[in-house]
Enzyme design. Structure first.
Site, short mmCIF file in Angstrom:
data_model
loop_
_atom_site.label_atom_id
_atom_site.label_comp_id
_atom_site.label_asym_id
_atom_site.label_seq_id
_atom_site.Cartn_x
_atom_site.Cartn_y
_atom_site.Cartn_z
N GLY A 12 -0.23 -3.89 2.32
CA GLY A 12 -1.89 -3.43 1.59
C GLY A 12 -3.09 -2.42 1.83
N ASP A 13 -3.41 -1.84 1.20
CA ASP A 13 -4.31 -0.66 2.13
C ASP A 13 -3.40 0.23 2.53
OD1 ASP A 13 -6.26 -2.18 0.90
OD2 ASP A 13 -6.41 -3.34 3.47
N GLU A 14 -2.53 0.97 2.31
CA GLU A 14 -2.26 1.84 3.90
C GLU A 14 -1.91 3.26 2.84
OE1 GLU A 14 -0.28 -0.43 1.32
OE2 GLU A 14 0.81 -1.34 1.76
N LYS A 16 -2.33 4.00 -0.58
CA LYS A 16 -2.47 4.23 -2.08
C LYS A 16 -2.78 5.38 -2.48
CE LYS A 16 -1.22 -0.14 -2.29
NZ LYS A 16 -1.79 -0.22 -0.60
N LYS A 18 -5.20 7.53 -1.88
CA LYS A 18 -5.18 9.20 -1.13
C LYS A 18 -3.73 9.87 -1.98
CE LYS A 18 -4.06 12.62 1.66
NZ LYS A 18 -4.59 12.83 2.87
N GLY A 40 -8.06 -2.27 -3.53
CA GLY A 40 -8.79 -1.10 -3.50
C GLY A 40 -8.93 0.33 -2.85
N HIS A 41 -8.72 0.34 -3.70
CA HIS A 41 -8.27 2.51 -3.53
C HIS A 41 -8.90 3.48 -3.52
CE1 HIS A 41 -3.92 0.53 -6.12
NE2 HIS A 41 -4.14 0.07 -4.78
N GLN A 223 -1.60 -3.47 -4.10
CA GLN A 223 -0.90 -4.56 -3.13
C GLN A 223 0.17 -4.36 -1.79
OE1 GLN A 223 -2.01 -6.63 -5.94
NE2 GLN A 223 -4.04 -5.71 -5.18
N THR A 238 0.67 -12.45 -2.75
CA THR A 238 -1.34 -12.46 -3.95
C THR A 238 -0.02 -13.16 -4.38
OG1 THR A 238 -1.99 -11.19 -5.01
CG2 THR A 238 0.03 -9.90 -4.16
N THR A 298 -12.23 -2.53 1.28
CA THR A 298 -12.58 -2.07 1.05
C THR A 298 -13.01 -3.16 -0.14
OG1 THR A 298 -10.60 -0.74 1.37
CG2 THR A 298 -12.01 -0.52 -1.11
N GLY A 301 -15.09 -6.40 2.43
CA GLY A 301 -15.69 -5.51 3.80
C GLY A 301 -14.96 -6.25 5.14
N ARG A 304 -10.32 -5.43 9.03
CA ARG A 304 -8.14 -6.05 8.65
C ARG A 304 -8.13 -6.08 10.11
NH1 ARG A 304 -8.75 0.09 5.23
NH2 ARG A 304 -8.77 -1.34 3.28
P1 GDP Z 1 -5.04 1.83 -0.34
O1 GDP Z 1 -5.22 0.32 -0.73
O2 GDP Z 1 -3.64 1.81 -0.18
O3 GDP Z 1 -5.54 2.44 -1.74
O4 GDP Z 1 -5.49 1.88 0.27
P2 GDP Z 1 -7.40 1.47 0.80
O5 GDP Z 1 -8.23 2.62 0.16
O6 GDP Z 1 -7.63 0.21 0.61
O7 GDP Z 1 -7.63 1.78 2.76
C1 GDP Z 1 -7.07 2.89 3.15
C2 GDP Z 1 -7.95 3.69 3.77
O8 GDP Z 1 -7.73 5.09 5.00
C3 GDP Z 1 -8.91 4.16 3.07
O9 GDP Z 1 -10.21 4.38 3.59
C4 GDP Z 1 -8.43 5.69 3.55
O10 GDP Z 1 -9.92 7.03 2.49
C5 GDP Z 1 -8.19 6.27 4.06
N1 GDP Z 1 -6.99 7.17 4.02
C6 GDP Z 1 -6.20 6.76 3.51
N2 GDP Z 1 -5.10 8.65 3.92
C7 GDP Z 1 -6.03 9.03 5.37
C8 GDP Z 1 -5.26 9.14 5.64
O11 GDP Z 1 -3.86 10.08 6.58
N3 GDP Z 1 -6.14 10.06 7.70
C9 GDP Z 1 -6.77 8.57 7.49
N4 GDP Z 1 -8.57 9.38 9.07
N5 GDP Z 1 -7.64 8.05 6.57
C10 GDP Z 1 -7.13 8.09 5.53
P1 IMO Z 2 -4.48 -2.72 -1.93
O1 IMO Z 2 -4.25 -2.60 -3.57
C1 IMO Z 2 -5.29 -5.48 1.26
C2 IMO Z 2 -4.35 -9.94 -0.16
C3 IMO Z 2 -5.36 -10.77 0.91
C4 IMO Z 2 -5.14 -11.93 1.04
C5 IMO Z 2 -4.28 -12.18 0.00
C6 IMO Z 2 -4.20 -12.81 -2.00
O2 IMO Z 2 -6.22 -2.20 -1.74
O3 IMO Z 2 -3.85 -2.60 -1.30
P2 IMO Z 2 -5.52 -11.83 -3.71
O4 IMO Z 2 -6.98 -12.37 -3.59
O5 IMO Z 2 -4.39 -11.23 -4.04
O6 IMO Z 2 -5.00 -13.53 -4.22
O7 IMO Z 2 -5.27 -12.27 -1.72
O8 IMO Z 2 -3.72 -11.13 -0.48
N1 IMO Z 2 -4.73 -8.80 -1.11
C7 IMO Z 2 -4.52 -7.15 -0.21
N2 IMO Z 2 -4.65 -6.90 0.97
N3 IMO Z 2 -4.58 -5.00 -0.15
C8 IMO Z 2 -5.08 -4.82 -1.36
O9 IMO Z 2 -5.12 -4.35 -2.16
C9 IMO Z 2 -4.51 -6.60 -1.47
N4 IMO Z 2 -4.63 -7.35 -2.61
C10 IMO Z 2 -4.95 -8.81 -2.04
O10 IMO Z 2 -6.15 -10.13 1.19
O11 IMO Z 2 -4.52 -11.84 2.18
MG MG Z 3 -6.55 -1.37 -0.33
#
Ligand code: GDP
Ligand code: IMO
Ligand code: MG
Length: 427
Positions: A12-14, A16, A18, A40-41, A223, A238, A298, A301, A304
Site C-alpha cells: 500500500g501507499d505506493e 496510486k 498520484k 488514503g490516496h 491497498q 486487509t 495518510t 498518521g 511507516r
Molecule cells: P497511495 O495510497 O498509493 O495513493 O499513496 P499515499 O498517497 O498514501 O502515499 C504516497 C506519498 O508519496 C504521498 O505523500 C504522495 O504525495 C507521495 N508521492 C507520490 N509519488 C511521489 C514521487 O514520485 N516523489 C515524491 N517525493 N513523492 C511522491
Molecule cells: P492505500 O490505498 C497501507 C493495512 C493496515 C493494516 C492492514 C489491515 O492508501 O495504499 P485494514 O484497516 O484494512 O483492516 O488494515 O492493512 N492497510 C494499508 N496500508 N495503505 C493502505 O491503503 C492500507 N489499507 C490498509 O495498515 O496493516
Molecule cells: Mg495511501
C-alpha cells in the site's frame, strides 16, 4: 484502449493517488473497486493537495465520471465528510456516483474492528480500525447492508433491526461492551441516505455504456498486493482484494475488458501495520528514508516502516497481477543515498530462494540477499526524460525492469502531477 487498471503492488501507499490523478487526464471514467476508507490516496495537482479516502482520484477533472464501485465498503459518514471538504475547496461532485451494491460500513463495524484489535493484544494486525474487516466479513456472510438499501427505509429498518440484535449480542456478550442503539443508527443512516441518494446508481450500466461507446476507463486500486487476503502476508493484510483481477468483480464487467495493468511500485518499500517485511531497515537509513519521504500514514498518521526494494516480493506481485507495465514512484526519495540495495533473493532456513512464500511465518524467517547498486546523489525531481536521469538512476530502474520482466512505463520523481517521466502512453 478500454480498461486500464492501476494497482498497488507492495504493502500500500505506493503512490496510486498520484498516478491515477495523472492518468485520469486522458480518461473518461475512473472507478474505485475495492477497499474502503482504510485507503488514503494523496493527490498534488494545481488545485491543491488532497488525501482521498473514498472519492476516486479522477474527481479533479469535471469531464471524468467517477464511480465508487460495488467492491468498495463505504462508510457514508466518511464519504459525506470527504465530499463536504471537497465541495468547500471548490471541487465539483456532480460527476460522482456510488454503486447501489456497495456494502456500507456501519457503526458496529468500526466498533468491532477496535474491540477485535484490542482482544488480539500482541498479535494485533494493526488495522486502520475503520471497520474494514468486519464489513467485508459481513458482506461475504450475507449480513451486509448496501448503499441501495438506504433508499427503502422500511426494508432498511427491518434489516438493521435484525442485524443489530445479532451484533449487539456479540458486542455485549463477547466483548462486555455497551450495545448500540437501533433508533440512533437508523436515524443517522436515513439522513446519510437522503444526502447520498442523488449519487447512488446502477453503476454497472454506466460502465457498460462507457465501454460500449469506446470510452477510456481507469480502475483505481486501493491497498497493495501484499495485503491481499489470498496473496498477501496472511493474516497480516486487509479484507478485500487489491489485485487487478478484482477490478472486474469490484466494478461489474468481465476480465477480458482489461487491456493494461499498471503495477504501482515505490522505488523502495514501506509497510504500515504489523506483519513480516524482509527488507525492513531498522537503522539510520530506514529513518532517513522515512524522514526524507515523510513516510507517515495518510489515514492514521502512523510512522511507516521503510526498507529496500524487494524484487522477490515485486516479482510475485507482478505475476499475480500480470502487469503489462510498471509505475515506479518516489525515485527522488533515494536522491541523497550514496549506495542502494535491492533484494534479489531470500535465504530461508539455510537455502537461497527467489520464491515469495505463502506463509507469513516463513516470510518472517527470510533474510534478504542483496545486490548493491550505486546511488546518484543528485536531485532528479525536475527531470522529465528518462535519458536525462543520472546513469545510476537509469541503472536502478533498468534493474527493476529486468528482475520483473516488465517495462517501467512511468517513473515518478515528485509528488506533483507534472513531476513524472512517461515513457509510453498508457490511456
Ligand atoms: P497511495 O495510497 O498509493 O495513493 O499513496 P499515499 O498517497 O498514501 O502515499 C504516497 C506519498 O508519496 C504521498 O505523500 C504522495 O504525495 C507521495 N508521492 C507520490 N509519488 C511521489 C514521487 O514520485 N516523489 C515524491 N517525493 N513523492 C511522491
Ligand atoms: P492505500 O490505498 C497501507 C493495512 C493496515 C493494516 C492492514 C489491515 O492508501 O495504499 P485494514 O484497516 O484494512 O483492516 O488494515 O492493512 N492497510 C494499508 N496500508 N495503505 C493502505 O491503503 C492500507 N489499507 C490498509 O495498515 O496493516
Ligand atoms: Mg495511501
Amino acid at each position: 484502449m478500454s480498461v486500464v487498471a492501476a494497482v498497488g503492488c507492495q504493502w500500500g501507499d505506493e503512490g496510486k493517488g498520484k498516478i491515477v490523478d495523472m492518468l485520469a487526464e486522458k480518461s473518461d471514467m475512473v472507478v474505485r473497486f475495492s477497499g474502503g476508507d482504510n485507503a488514503g490516496h494523496t493527490v498534488v495537482n494545481p488545485l491543491g493537495t488532497f488525501a482521498l479516502k473514498l472519492v476516486p482520484c479522477g474527481i479533479f477533472y469535471p469531464q471524468v465520471t467517477c464511480i465508487i464501485g460495488n467492491g468498495v465498503a463505504v462508510n457514508p459518514a466518511v464519504l459525506l465528510e470527504e465530499m463536504d471538504s471537497l465541495l468547500q475547496r471548490g471541487i465539483d461532485l456532480s460527476h460522482l456516483y456510488i454503486s447501489d451494491r456497495a456494502n456500507l460500513i456501519m457503526p458496529y463495524h468500526t466498533f468491532l474492528d477496535g474491540l477485535e484489535e484490542e482482544s488480539r493484544g500482541g498479535k494485533a494486525i494493526g488495522t486502520t480500525r475503520k471497520g474494514i474487516g468486519p464489513a467485508f466479513s459481513d458482506k461475504i456472510a450475507r449480513l451486509g447492508i448496501r448503499a441501495g438499501d438506504l433508499l427503502d427505509r422500511e426494508m432498511f429498518r427491518e434489516r438493521l433491526s435484525h442485524l443489530l440484535e445479532h451484533k449487539n449480542a456479540i458486542i455485549t456478550k463477547v466483548f462486555g461492551a455497551e450495545p448500540l442503539s437501533l433508533d440512533g443508527i437508523f436515524k443517522q443512516y436515513c439522513e446519510y441516505g437522503e444526502r447520498l441518494a442523488p449519487h447512488i446508481r446502477e453503476t454497472t450500466l454506466m460502465i457498460a455504456e462507457a465501454l460500449e461507446s469506446g470510452s477510456k476507463v481507469l480502475m483505481e486500486g486501493a491497498q497493495g498486493t501484499l495485503l491481499d487476503p489470498d496473496f498477501g502476508t496472511y493474516p497480516f493484510g486487509t479484507s478485500s482484494s487489491p489485485l487487478a483481477g478484482e477490478a472486474s468483480i469490484g466494478a461489474g464487467f468481465g476480465p477480458t475488458r482489461i487491456e493494461r495493468v499498471i503495477g504501482v511500485f515505490k522505488a523502495f518499500c514501506s509497510r504500515v501495520g504489523a506483519g513480516p517485511f524482509p527488507t525492513e531497515l531498522e537503522d539510520e537509513t530506514g529513518d532517513l528514508i522515512r524522514e526524507r519521504g515523510h513516510e507517515y500514514g495518510t489515514v492514521t498518521g502512523r510512522p511507516r516502516r521503510c526498507g529496500w526494494f524487494d524484487a522477490v516480493a515485486a516479482r510475485f506481485s507482478q505475476r499475480v497481477n500480470s502487469c503489462t507495465g510498471l509505475a515506479i514512484t518516489r525515485l527522488d526519495i533515494l536522491d541523497t543515498l550514496p549506495g542502494l540495495k535491492m533484494c534479489t533473493g531470500y535465504e530461508l532456513d539455510g537455502q537461497v530462494t527467489d520464491n515469495f512464500p505463502a506463509s507469513a511465518a516463513a516470510l518472517a524467517r527470510c533474510r534478504p540477499v542483496y545486490e548493491e547498486l550505486p546511488g546518484w546523489q543528485t536531485p532528479i525531481s525536475d527531470i522529465r526524460q528518462f535519458e536525462q536521469l543520472p546513469r545510476e538512476a537509469q541503472q536502478y530502474v533498468n534493474r527493476i525492469e529486468e528482475l520483473l520482466s516488465c517495462p517501467a512505463d512511468i517513473i515518478s520523481v515528485g509528488s506533483a502531477r507534472e513531476q513524472t517521466i512517461v515513457r509510453r502512453d498508457i490511456m
